[in-house]
Design an enzyme around this catalytic site. Structure first.
Site, short mmCIF file in Angstrom:
data_model
loop_
_atom_site.label_atom_id
_atom_site.label_comp_id
_atom_site.label_asym_id
_atom_site.label_seq_id
_atom_site.Cartn_x
_atom_site.Cartn_y
_atom_site.Cartn_z
CD GLU A 285 25.87 11.77 -55.50
OE1 GLU A 285 26.23 10.90 -56.28
OE2 GLU A 285 26.65 12.63 -55.04
CG HIS B 103 7.07 16.44 -80.35
ND1 HIS B 103 6.11 16.59 -81.32
CD2 HIS B 103 7.50 17.69 -80.05
CE1 HIS B 103 5.97 17.87 -81.61
NE2 HIS B 103 6.81 18.57 -80.86
CE LYS C 57 31.26 4.52 -55.37
NZ LYS C 57 31.87 5.64 -54.68
#
Ligand code: PA5
Length: 446
Positions: A287, A308, A422
């Site tokens: 951010e 792995h 948003k």
């Protein structure tokens, strides 16, 4: 004391280039220290370790003790992003891995999290747990308007009021929010909740050492004073205008590597307890730096587990990776591998060694292999996983992030890009005021 080890980068960069980047980092440090860069009204986190009042911790402990006297054994902490990840990281790192499955009386309530997603299944399953337990809640939102925690809080508030009655529910809810603004602030005032303030000058992702992190960490039974002491040590070390400043070293090297094509940085730890350090760090750097078409993409892995799964790519995929390895020097627990008479598994060559020695050799072996594969490695060492060292790590990464963002040429303290989804979500959910946008989006989705 956090130490930065740059030996794993020496075959990738020239010493003279590193020195030049240290000079750039020192200029960026001046910008942070003199508070004359973009976003300088969000530097309130810088002196939190040296200025946090004892009374704040005492207030948090008073809530802990009052809820203990009510028999509370489950605290739901509601928040997202910067209002969630710091506390989650600290509590995961400091807790016994199997704390909630171990038998016997618990010294502190279990802390669980909500409001960091919009999954119906998650909130229903949380309610299943709440119905079996004696509950309280902490709701954290700086803006007081974020949808995810607001939705979770509406459900949890209603449950607490139905179960304990409105007056008792108010005793079991604490809010952490802005001093004046936002729906959460007005709701808390109306309902008479105990409230802690997040100061205007501290952004969400830099807020772990404010009540946002302090209250949940104290409620979970951990020593916040020790965490602030560790952070204070780094507040002092990371203010020094010298090449010895670990935040300068880290910021300088990661920017140099970025400018040499290493556009992805992977935060690595060899302890599963530090998995959420990676999540917290990703928000902090992602951010802060990912804007204006720039920024290192932050990723994280937990080794040896992810060797792995992700090991192949890191060793051999597109060569745009660098690693930052959080090295824990000492284990808090001890387990020696015993000899076995039959040696059917062929492991007697490990007899007498600690499991952690195997982990350390895996770490060294991985370092050499990844360097051979073209992945430079920055080391960040802590003595052990405890409150003191975690506090130091939080502060170190925050300070280095401010320096690094200014080196990159962005404002490290805003997050304009977070708003885009948003607005679309509000429009699609029919929030008043978003009608025109809703029409436009529906057209696009046809
Ligand atoms: O760092 C940030 O600013 C964000 O991640 C916020 O912390 C997050 O969106 C939550 O915001 P708020 O605390 O206002 O609910």
């Amino acid at each position: 004391m956090i130490k930065v080890n740059l030996g794993g980068c020496s075959s990738f960069v020239k010493d003279a280039d590193y020195k030049a980047y240290v000079e750039k980092a020192l200029v960026a440090l001046d910008t942070v220290e003199n508070e004359n860069g973009e976003g300088n009204d969000f530097l309130g986190w810088k002196h939190l370790p040296s200025t946090t009042e004892e009374s704040l911790i005492a207030d948090c402990e008073a809530i802990r003790d009052s809820w203990k006297s009510k028999g509370v054994d489950l605290v739901v902490v509601i928040g997202i992003g910067g209002s969630y990840l710091g506390a989650k990281c600290a509590i995961e790192a400091l807790s016994h891995t199997f704390a909630n499955s171990l038998k016997g009386a618990k010294a502190a309530p279990q802390v669980v999290f909500a409001g960091h997603n919009l999954s119906e299944e998650y909130i229903c399953e949380l309610m299943d747990l709440m119905k079996e337990r004696n509950c309280a809640a902490v709701v954290i939102s700086k803006s007081g308007t974020t949808t995810e925690p607001a939705v979770a809080f509406r459900v949890i508030k209603q449950y607490l009021e139905t179960t304990y009655g409105k007056a008792e529910a108010a005793e079991r809810i604490v809010a952490v929010t802005d001093a004046k603004r936002g729906a959460l602030k007005s709701l808390s005032t109306q309902e008479g909740y105990k409230t802690f303030v997040i100061e205007d000058n501290v952004g969400g992702r830099f807020s772990v050492l404010t009540p946002v992190g302090i209250l949940p960490i104290v409620l979970a039974g951990f020593d916040m004073r020790a965490m602030l002491k560790g952070a204070l040590e780094m507040e002092e070390a990371c203010a020094k205008r010298c090449e010895c400043n670990p935040a300068v070293q880290y910021a300088a090297m990661r920017n140099l590597l970025y400018d040499n094509g290493k556009a992805i940085e992977i935060l690595v730890s060899f302890s599963p307890k530090l998995q959420y350090l990676g999540e917290w760090w990703k928000q902090l750097y992602g951010e802060s730096e990912g804007k204006d078409g720039k920024g290192i993409f932050p990723a994280s892995v937990s080794f040896t587990t992810d060797l792995h799964s992700m090991g192949q790519y890191i060793q051999d995929g597109v060569r745009m990776l660098m690693e930052t390895v959080v090295n824990v020097e000492n284990s808090n627990r001890s387990m020696v591998i015993e000899a076995d008479e039959q040696n059917l598994d062929g492991l007697n060559f490990l007899a007498g060694k600690h499991v952690e020695e195997c982990n350390a050799m895996a770490q060294l072996g991985t370092k050499l292999a990844h360097i051979d594969g073209g992945v430079p490695q920055i080391g960040v060492s802590i003595e052990r996983i405890d409150e003191f060292n975690l506090g130091g790590l939080f502060y170190f990464f925050e300070k280095a992030c401010g320096i690094s963002g200014y080196m990159l040429g962005v404002n490290p303290f805003n997050q304009p890009g977070v708003e885009a989804y948003k607005k679309n979500m509000f429009a699609l959910l029919g929030k008043p005021g978003y009608e025109a946008q809703a029409e436009a989006l529906k057209e696009r989705l046809k």
